[in-house]
Design a protein around this motif. Structure first.
Motif, mmCIF file in Angstrom:
data_model
loop_
_atom_site.group_PDB
_atom_site.id
_atom_site.type_symbol
_atom_site.label_atom_id
_atom_site.label_comp_id
_atom_site.label_asym_id
_atom_site.label_seq_id
_atom_site.Cartn_x
_atom_site.Cartn_y
_atom_site.Cartn_z
ATOM 1 N N UNK A 144 -14.035 -2.038 -28.859
ATOM 2 C CA UNK A 144 -12.868 -2.112 -29.718
ATOM 3 C C UNK A 144 -11.560 -2.500 -28.987
ATOM 4 N N UNK A 145 -11.197 -1.846 -27.961
ATOM 5 C CA UNK A 145 -9.991 -2.319 -27.132
ATOM 6 C C UNK A 145 -10.115 -3.593 -26.606
ATOM 7 N N UNK A 146 -11.275 -3.827 -25.856
ATOM 8 C CA UNK A 146 -11.443 -5.284 -25.286
ATOM 9 C C UNK A 146 -11.697 -6.318 -26.185
ATOM 10 N N UNK A 147 -12.105 -6.091 -27.399
ATOM 11 C CA UNK A 147 -12.194 -7.085 -28.440
ATOM 12 C C UNK A 147 -10.619 -7.491 -28.818
ATOM 13 N N UNK A 148 -9.816 -6.485 -29.065
ATOM 14 C CA UNK A 148 -8.467 -6.868 -29.605
ATOM 15 C C UNK A 148 -7.764 -7.455 -28.437
ATOM 16 N N UNK A 149 -7.981 -7.130 -27.315
ATOM 17 C CA UNK A 149 -7.171 -7.779 -26.051
ATOM 18 C C UNK A 149 -7.606 -9.040 -26.097
ATOM 19 N N UNK A 150 -8.927 -9.514 -26.282
ATOM 20 C CA UNK A 150 -9.409 -10.818 -26.024
ATOM 21 C C UNK A 150 -8.822 -11.472 -27.242
ATOM 22 N N UNK A 151 -8.912 -11.058 -28.466
ATOM 23 C CA UNK A 151 -8.319 -11.826 -29.612
ATOM 24 C C UNK A 151 -6.805 -12.296 -29.391
ATOM 25 N N UNK A 152 -6.108 -11.377 -28.658
ATOM 26 C CA UNK A 152 -4.710 -11.561 -28.448
ATOM 27 C C UNK A 152 -4.633 -12.849 -27.482
ATOM 28 N N UNK A 153 -5.517 -12.689 -26.519
ATOM 29 C CA UNK A 153 -5.395 -13.890 -25.560
ATOM 30 C C UNK A 153 -5.693 -15.310 -26.056
ATOM 31 N N UNK A 154 -6.546 -15.410 -27.188
ATOM 32 C CA UNK A 154 -7.061 -16.646 -27.899
ATOM 33 C C UNK A 154 -5.971 -16.990 -28.640
ATOM 34 N N UNK A 155 -5.032 -16.213 -29.230
ATOM 35 C CA UNK A 155 -4.329 -16.279 -30.215
ATOM 36 C C UNK A 155 -3.223 -16.880 -29.541
ATOM 37 N N UNK A 156 -2.832 -16.689 -27.971
ATOM 38 C CA UNK A 156 -1.770 -17.206 -27.319
ATOM 39 C C UNK A 156 -1.594 -18.411 -27.179
ATOM 40 N N UNK A 157 -0.580 -19.083 -27.598
ATOM 41 C CA UNK A 157 -0.780 -20.865 -27.345
ATOM 42 C C UNK A 157 -0.741 -21.117 -25.924
ATOM 43 N N UNK A 158 -0.438 -20.315 -25.145
ATOM 44 C CA UNK A 158 -0.614 -20.799 -23.752
ATOM 45 C C UNK A 158 -2.067 -20.842 -23.196
ATOM 46 N N UNK A 159 -2.816 -20.334 -23.876
ATOM 47 C CA UNK A 159 -4.402 -20.098 -23.721
ATOM 48 C C UNK A 159 -5.139 -21.585 -23.984
ATOM 49 N N UNK A 160 -5.561 -22.243 -23.219
ATOM 50 C CA UNK A 160 -6.020 -23.448 -23.458
ATOM 51 C C UNK A 160 -7.200 -23.827 -22.219
#
Length: 673
Positions: free
Chosen positions: A446-462
């Motif tokens: 759960x913790x890692x999934x939340x962290x990863x979702x936060x990453x992909x929602x970041x506009x600087x992640x491309x």
């Protein structure tokens, strides 16, 4: 060439026949009366050919000539009619003397006049047969031409082309151009002009047909070079009848047309202008009668020996040439590789980058090392006392090795197609990614999934993907196709050292991890599915497939940042050290240790009985079994197991149900539902 000569002879006959007919139409008739008679014909004949016919009252022989005492006999047999064909006579008044019978008989004088139409003679700057090229044409008319004469030429007597002329009066010149595709043929000319009176002439006197041969002789395929004391002998063989051969020589390889050395009329050549102990390189080209030069033969070389026996070689001197010729082939291949390196410098930057990324430049270097090793082995043949059969077997074996090396030498690389796009990772993809990463293990993420979702929602992640369909051409002519993929990763700097990247390739693209070649150094294969995990702080992921893949399907590949648990997070909170601390406190510690052992035993017993395994894992494994049963044709068993899956499905959480449904849709069970 013999066919052309026969055709030329036939052409000459066809050209002369109309002239003979025209000549027979102009006949001057007279009668010899054995007296001092004169015959004056008042007609002016427009011709340069006349048949002079004389009749006698008795059978006898007659003589004619321009001198008062004629001595040239008429054509034909002894009889009453006597004829002579006078050709190419000049324009003007003509006087001939006739005598028949005994030498004491009277002489008769005949006078007539001709007005000859303008005619021409042609001279070409070179002797036939003519090869392709430009030739100077001289046209000389018999009279002053009223205007520029018309001169045409043809190679088939069907299509004629005009030769532009320049000059004046009786002397004109132009250029005849013979193309390379003229082949073996006959060049014929047509002429037309008017004299100053306006009278037209079309006749060409002398040569009007010229042999043409633009076909190069065949390449010399069999050639050898043998070194002797103070000289080198070349031998070669040609299936054609060749008049001459050009010998080309150089002290360095390769030999080309600029290295012309000597002309030989035989199928061998002794080169005695050599320096002892020095190696010379040779090629031969056949030269035909027209001067066409054939392609250069393969290159051979030999060394002018210090003596006709050598302490450094056990091989018969006559066999050394075979070894040298094979060495030349190796050297030529090494030279080809060096040329490939130079040509690659001219390629597109991306093609050069791919060439180096997939280590094809290393294959070139490796091939050079193998070729030099093979060359050393072959050179050692000279030191062995081998028969010709033994040498042939060794060279044959080396030829096989050479062919194997050729198959590994990349000659060219070409990008056939390319696509560029940015990867889109949706929030709902994250659960699937973690499920495939974890292989349905028993722990939560759960913790890692939340962290990863936060990453992909970041506009600087491309993630920018460039995919290329590439052809690799090898020097033996074979072609290989690969699909090269380059993924550029960008993420906030604060996440770079904490986040991994996971690559998930559908089985429709690659069934095993071995079907993919990853260029990055720091990665590990999580699953043969294939699923590949890249270590943190990576800026680019580069990989390629050993086959051609539709570039649109590259979008089906998943590449995503992923936060994976650290080792500490995955460890049990109860350690061996905590137990030891309690044991040091006397009896109480012993009681605690016994209680802990009982609890631990119960825990492992429950694991063994499967009571702690999540229902999701059981369901996923059963789905795999259903698919396997269907493939084996055991449909009834598959239906029974699928019914159990339906029951287990009811106990799952909402998120777990979504994962199961997604898996069922992916497997496409069809009518079993």
């Amino acid at each position: 060439m013999e066919k052309i000569k026969s055709f030329l002879f036939l052409g000459i006959l066809l050209t002369l026949t109309p002239l003979l007919i025209a000549a027979n139409s102009v006949t001057i008739n007279t009668f010899y009366g054995f007296s001092n008679d004169s015959f004056i014909d008042g007609t002016v004949y427009k011709t340069d050919s006349v048949v002079l016919r004389v009749k006698t009252s008795v059978e006898t022989e007659c003589y004619y000539g321009k001198e008062i005492y004629p001595s040239t006999p008429f054509q034909g047999e002894y009889g009453l009619t006597h004829e002579i064909y006078l050709e190419n006579i000049e324009e003007g008044f003509h006087e001939y003397y006739i005598r028949c019978g005994e030498s004491s008989n009277p002489i008769m004088k005949i006078n007539f006049a001709t007005s000859t139409p303008i005619y021409a003679t042609i001279k070409i700057s070179e002797n036939a047969p003519l090869k392709s090229g430009r030739y100077k044409i001289n046209l000389i008319t018999s009279k002053t031409s009223l205007n520029t004469p018309l001169l045409e030429y043809s190679f088939d007597d069907l299509v004629y082309k005009t030769i532009p002329l320049r000059g004046s009066g009786k002397n004109w010149e132009g250029n005849l151009i013979i193309p390379e595709n003229a082949g073996e043929s006959v060049c014929s000319f047509r002429f037309k002009s008017k004299d100053i009176t306006g009278e037209e002439g079309t006749k060409i006197i002398g040569d009007n047909l010229f042999l043409v041969d633009t076909i190069k002789p065949a390449t010399i395929s069999i050639i050898s070079a043998t070194g002797y004391k103070g000289k080198i002998k070349l031998n070669w063989f040609s299936e054609e009848k060749i008049d001459n051969y050009n010998v080309y020589r150089s002290e360095y390889s390769p030999v080309d047309y600029t290295d012309f050395y000597e002309l030989s009329s035989k199928d061998y050549f002794y080169d005695e202008d050599v320096e002892k102990g020095k190696t010379y390189y040779y090629k031969i080209a056949a030269v035909d009668e027209a001067g066409n030069i054939g392609d250069l033969s393969k290159e051979v070389y030999a060394t002018a020996l210090l003596s006709n026996t050598s302490e450094n070689t056990g091989l018969n001197i006559k066999l050394i040439g075979k070894v040298d010729n094979f060495i030349i082939e190796i050297d030529s291949l090494i030279k080809n590789i060096e040329d490939i390196k130079e040509l690659l410098k001219l390629k597109d930057n991306k093609e050069k980058q791919i060439f180096e990324s997939i280590k094809l430049n290393k294959e070139l270097e490796s091939a050079i090392l193998e070729l030099n090793s093979l060359k050393r082995d072959v050179e050692n043949y000279k030191l062995q006392d081998l028969s010709e059969d033994e040498l042939n077997k060794k060279i044959s074996s080396s030829s096989i090795k050479l062919s194997i090396i050729k198959k590994k030498i990349p000659e060219d690389i070409t990008i056939i197609e390319e696509v560029e796009f940015y990867r889109e990772i949706k929030k709902e993809d994250i659960d699937r990614i973690f499920l495939q990463y974890s292989n349905y293990d028993d722990r939560g993420y759960g913790k890692e999934i939340t962290y990863t979702q936060k990453l992909i929602e970041d506009p600087k992640t491309k993630i920018k993907c460039n995919a290329y369909s590439v052809d690799i051409i090898y020097i033996d002519g074979t072609k290989k196709k690969i699909t090269f993929v380059e993924e550029e990763l960008s993420i906030k700097e604060e996440y770079e050292k904490e986040v991994n990247y996971i690559l998930i390739v559908p089985k429709e693209i690659a069934e095993r991890a071995s079907d993919i070649k990853v260029i990055n150094l720091e990665y590990e294969t999580i699953k043969e599915g294939p699923i590949i995990l890249f270590k943190p702080d990576v800026k680019k992921v580069t990989y390629y497939f050993f086959k051609e893949i539709p570039l649109n399907s590259i979008k089906e590949i998943t590449l995503s940042p992923i936060k994976i648990p650290s080792l500490e997070e995955g460890q049990s909170k109860i350690t061996g050290n905590s137990i030891l601390e309690y044991t040091s406190k006397g009896y109480f510690g012993i009681i605690v240790l016994i209680a802990f052992a009982l609890i631990l035993g119960v825990y492992f017993l429950r694991i063994r009985n499967g009571s702690s395994i999540k229902p999701l894992l059981i369901t996923m494994e059963n789905l795999k079994k259903v698919k396997s049963l269907l493939k084996e044709g055991r449909e009834q068993e598959a239906k029974e197991l699928y019914s159990k899956i339906k029951e287990d499905y009811k106990t799952l959480s909402k998120k777990e149900k979504e994962l199961v449904v997604e898996k069922i849709n992916e497997m496409n069970f069809g009518g079993i539902r």
